[in-house]
Design a protein around this motif. Structure first.
Motif, PDB file in Angstrom:
ATOM      1  N   SER A  12       0.838  -1.200   0.000  1.00  0.00           N
ATOM      2  CA  SER A  12       0.000   0.000   0.000  1.00  0.00           C
ATOM      3  C   SER A  12       0.871   1.248   0.000  1.00  0.00           C
ATOM      4  CB  SER A  12      -0.903   0.032   1.235  1.00  0.00           C
ATOM      5  OG  SER A  12      -1.565   1.291   1.316  1.00  0.00           O
ATOM      6  N   ARG A  14      -0.541   4.201   0.684  1.00  0.00           N
ATOM      7  CA  ARG A  14      -1.305   5.137   1.504  1.00  0.00           C
ATOM      8  C   ARG A  14      -0.494   5.551   2.737  1.00  0.00           C
ATOM      9  NH1 ARG A  14      -5.880   4.909   4.790  1.00  0.00           N
ATOM     10  NH2 ARG A  14      -5.349   2.797   5.505  1.00  0.00           N
ATOM     11  N   SER A  17      -1.409   3.705   5.892  1.00  0.00           N
ATOM     12  CA  SER A  17      -1.665   2.293   5.553  1.00  0.00           C
ATOM     13  C   SER A  17      -1.534   1.350   6.753  1.00  0.00           C
ATOM     14  CB  SER A  17      -0.660   1.869   4.474  1.00  0.00           C
ATOM     15  OG  SER A  17      -0.504   0.469   4.447  1.00  0.00           O
ATOM     16  N   TYR A  18      -2.521   0.462   6.899  1.00  0.00           N
ATOM     17  CA  TYR A  18      -2.439  -0.573   7.938  1.00  0.00           C
ATOM     18  C   TYR A  18      -1.335  -1.582   7.602  1.00  0.00           C
ATOM     19  CZ  TYR A  18      -6.900   1.069   9.813  1.00  0.00           C
ATOM     20  OH  TYR A  18      -7.892   1.837  10.369  1.00  0.00           O
ATOM     21  N   ASN A  19      -1.154  -1.849   6.320  1.00  0.00           N
ATOM     22  CA  ASN A  19      -0.119  -2.819   5.923  1.00  0.00           C
ATOM     23  C   ASN A  19       1.275  -2.283   6.240  1.00  0.00           C
ATOM     24  OD1 ASN A  19      -1.425  -5.254   4.451  1.00  0.00           O
ATOM     25  ND2 ASN A  19      -2.609  -3.468   3.824  1.00  0.00           N
ATOM     26  N   PRO A  77      -2.550  -5.129   0.670  1.00  0.00           N
ATOM     27  CA  PRO A  77      -4.018  -5.102   0.739  1.00  0.00           C
ATOM     28  C   PRO A  77      -4.689  -5.753  -0.468  1.00  0.00           C
ATOM     29  CG  PRO A  77      -3.234  -2.957   0.031  1.00  0.00           C
ATOM     30  CD  PRO A  77      -2.006  -3.809   0.278  1.00  0.00           C
ATOM     31  N   GLU A  78      -5.994  -5.949  -0.325  1.00  0.00           N
ATOM     32  CA  GLU A  78      -6.818  -6.443  -1.441  1.00  0.00           C
ATOM     33  C   GLU A  78      -7.548  -5.247  -2.052  1.00  0.00           C
ATOM     34  OE1 GLU A  78      -8.945 -10.223  -1.218  1.00  0.00           O
ATOM     35  OE2 GLU A  78     -10.829  -9.089  -1.365  1.00  0.00           O
ATOM     36  N   TYR A  79      -7.440  -5.110  -3.370  1.00  0.00           N
ATOM     37  CA  TYR A  79      -8.216  -4.106  -4.096  1.00  0.00           C
ATOM     38  C   TYR A  79      -9.046  -4.844  -5.149  1.00  0.00           C
ATOM     39  CZ  TYR A  79      -5.079  -0.435  -2.234  1.00  0.00           C
ATOM     40  OH  TYR A  79      -4.369   0.411  -1.426  1.00  0.00           O
ATOM     41  N   ALA A  80     -10.361  -4.646  -5.120  1.00  0.00           N
ATOM     42  CA  ALA A  80     -11.254  -5.280  -6.107  1.00  0.00           C
ATOM     43  C   ALA A  80     -10.931  -6.773  -6.280  1.00  0.00           C
ATOM     44  CB  ALA A  80     -11.184  -4.543  -7.449  1.00  0.00           C
ATOM     45  N   HIS A  81     -10.803  -7.434  -5.130  1.00  0.00           N
ATOM     46  CA  HIS A  81     -10.532  -8.883  -5.085  1.00  0.00           C
ATOM     47  C   HIS A  81      -9.185  -9.276  -5.693  1.00  0.00           C
ATOM     48  CE1 HIS A  81     -14.923 -10.366  -4.261  1.00  0.00           C
ATOM     49  NE2 HIS A  81     -14.465  -9.506  -3.370  1.00  0.00           N
ATOM     50  N   SER A 111      -6.595  -7.728   6.900  1.00  0.00           N
ATOM     51  CA  SER A 111      -8.061  -7.690   6.879  1.00  0.00           C
ATOM     52  C   SER A 111      -8.626  -9.108   6.766  1.00  0.00           C
ATOM     53  CB  SER A 111      -8.532  -6.850   5.689  1.00  0.00           C
ATOM     54  OG  SER A 111      -9.926  -7.014   5.520  1.00  0.00           O
ATOM     55  N   ARG A 113     -11.444 -10.176   6.205  1.00  0.00           N
ATOM     56  CA  ARG A 113     -12.456 -10.401   5.152  1.00  0.00           C
ATOM     57  C   ARG A 113     -11.807 -10.535   3.767  1.00  0.00           C
ATOM     58  NH1 ARG A 113     -14.824  -4.242   4.365  1.00  0.00           N
ATOM     59  NH2 ARG A 113     -13.328  -3.745   2.742  1.00  0.00           N
ATOM     60  N   ALA A 114     -10.535 -10.217   3.649  1.00  0.00           N
ATOM     61  CA  ALA A 114      -9.873 -10.245   2.333  1.00  0.00           C
ATOM     62  C   ALA A 114      -9.198 -11.596   2.111  1.00  0.00           C
ATOM     63  CB  ALA A 114      -8.842  -9.122   2.258  1.00  0.00           C
ATOM     64  N   LEU A 143      -8.111  -3.613   9.892  1.00  0.00           N
ATOM     65  CA  LEU A 143      -9.044  -2.772   9.127  1.00  0.00           C
ATOM     66  C   LEU A 143      -9.994  -2.044  10.090  1.00  0.00           C
ATOM     67  CD1 LEU A 143      -9.647  -2.205   6.105  1.00  0.00           C
ATOM     68  CD2 LEU A 143     -11.502  -3.854   6.296  1.00  0.00           C
TER      69      LEU A 143
HETATM   70  C1  LIG Z   1     -10.336   0.807  -4.475  1.00  0.00           C
HETATM   71  C2  LIG Z   1     -10.426  -0.116  -3.292  1.00  0.00           C
HETATM   72  C3  LIG Z   1     -10.858  -1.411  -3.469  1.00  0.00           C
HETATM   73  C4  LIG Z   1     -10.930  -2.288  -2.390  1.00  0.00           C
HETATM   74  N1  LIG Z   1     -11.347  -3.571  -2.605  1.00  0.00           N
HETATM   75  C5  LIG Z   1     -11.397  -4.421  -1.559  1.00  0.00           C
HETATM   76  C6  LIG Z   1     -11.764  -5.771  -1.771  1.00  0.00           C
HETATM   77  O1  LIG Z   1     -12.040  -6.223  -2.856  1.00  0.00           O
HETATM   78  N2  LIG Z   1     -11.784  -6.598  -0.689  1.00  0.00           N
HETATM   79  C7  LIG Z   1     -11.461  -6.158   0.569  1.00  0.00           C
HETATM   80  O2  LIG Z   1     -11.486  -6.946   1.515  1.00  0.00           O
HETATM   81  N3  LIG Z   1     -11.093  -4.863   0.794  1.00  0.00           N
HETATM   82  C8  LIG Z   1     -11.062  -4.009  -0.242  1.00  0.00           C
HETATM   83  N4  LIG Z   1     -10.657  -2.702  -0.037  1.00  0.00           N
HETATM   84  C9  LIG Z   1     -10.273  -2.289   1.306  1.00  0.00           C
HETATM   85  C10 LIG Z   1      -8.757  -2.244   1.467  1.00  0.00           C
HETATM   86  O3  LIG Z   1      -8.179  -3.515   1.288  1.00  0.00           O
HETATM   87  C11 LIG Z   1      -8.449  -1.723   2.848  1.00  0.00           C
HETATM   88  O4  LIG Z   1      -8.856  -0.388   2.901  1.00  0.00           O
HETATM   89  C12 LIG Z   1      -7.005  -1.837   3.251  1.00  0.00           C
HETATM   90  O5  LIG Z   1      -6.901  -1.431   4.591  1.00  0.00           O
HETATM   91  C13 LIG Z   1      -6.099  -0.981   2.436  1.00  0.00           C
HETATM   92  O6  LIG Z   1      -4.784  -1.232   2.880  1.00  0.00           O
HETATM   93  P1  LIG Z   1      -3.934  -0.115   3.610  1.00  0.00           P
HETATM   94  O7  LIG Z   1      -4.659   0.260   4.902  1.00  0.00           O
HETATM   95  O8  LIG Z   1      -2.628  -0.777   3.891  1.00  0.00           O
HETATM   96  O9  LIG Z   1      -3.813   1.049   2.688  1.00  0.00           O
HETATM   97  C14 LIG Z   1     -10.589  -1.829  -1.095  1.00  0.00           C
HETATM   98  C15 LIG Z   1     -10.151  -0.500  -0.921  1.00  0.00           C
HETATM   99  C16 LIG Z   1     -10.059   0.343  -1.999  1.00  0.00           C
HETATM  100  C17 LIG Z   1      -9.568   1.748  -1.794  1.00  0.00           C
END
Ligand SMILES: Cc1cc2nc3c(=O)[nH]c(=O)nc-3n(C[C@H](O)[C@H](O)[C@H](O)COP(=O)(O)O)c2cc1C
Length: 183
Positions: A12, A14, A17-19, A77-81, A111, A113-114, A143
């Protein structure tokens, strides 16, 4: 005795960021004989096979630190699966190199749930001949916790999970060293 060197990467970019907080906490929690270095992937250009072989300072820094590490920690992190773009980009840059194969790896999932991105990154690592150390992989509920690195260190359950994971990673590193000495 030489300390065990671990490279830790966050997927991440960010600021809060939690990661990133998780690997910063891991660095604080590591015993003195384990040196956790936090690497950077945010300045890598977008992967382009045409540029492999070119001197790219951010890539050289990453491959040097990976080469000098006994193990790798990935918190992403997971973004859009899927796997985060920055982490997949970094892994793509490492595919053709000699530094990644057979590296013992700890995965941190911040997270519960991811699950899609974790499954996907395992497949990518396997394809790249990295070794995911199952006992070292931890899922920690960061999260929405608002915890930063200091808060994670103070949280007994979460910091215990991180320490157990790091211990398991280092045990695998030692086992690999012993088996390479025996062969
Ligand atoms: C664009 C976007 C898409 C995401 N898609 C998912 C997802 O598919 N599944 C999930 O569990 N979390 C999803 N998240 C949540 C992120 O995984 C979560 O915010 C995570 O804490 C981000 O990591 P970070 O805190 O290290 O930045 C999404 C967040 C963003 C911004």
């Amino acid at each position: 005795m030489r300390s065990t060197k671990i490279l830790a990467l966050s997927g991440s970019l960010r600021a809060a960021s939690y990661n990133t907080a998780a690997i910063q906490a891991l660095k604080i929690l590591a015993p003195s004989n384990i040196d956790v270095a936090i690497g950077s992937i945010g300045d890598l250009p977008l992967f382009n096979p045409d540029r492999e072989g070119e001197h790219i300072p951010s890539l050289a820094a990453l491959t040097d630190s990976l080469k000098n590490s006994d193990g790798l920690v990935i918190a992403s992190p997971e973004y859009a699966h899927g796997i985060s773009g920055p982490m997949k980009n970094a892994l793509d840059w490492l595919v053709s190199g000699t530094e990644f194969p057979y590296k013992p790896i700890m995965l941190i999932n911040t997270s519960p749930r991811a699950s899609h991105a974790q499954a996907s990154i395992r497949e990518v690592i396997k394809t790249m001949s990295g070794i995911v150390v199952d006992k070292a992989c931890v899922t920690i509920p960061l999260l929405s916790s608002d915890l930063d690195a200091a808060g994670i260190v103070e949280n007994k359950d979460i910091s215990d999970a991180l320490k157990l994971g790091l211990n398991a990673l280092c045990a695998e590193i030692e086992a690999q060293k012993l088996s390479s000495l025996a062969n």
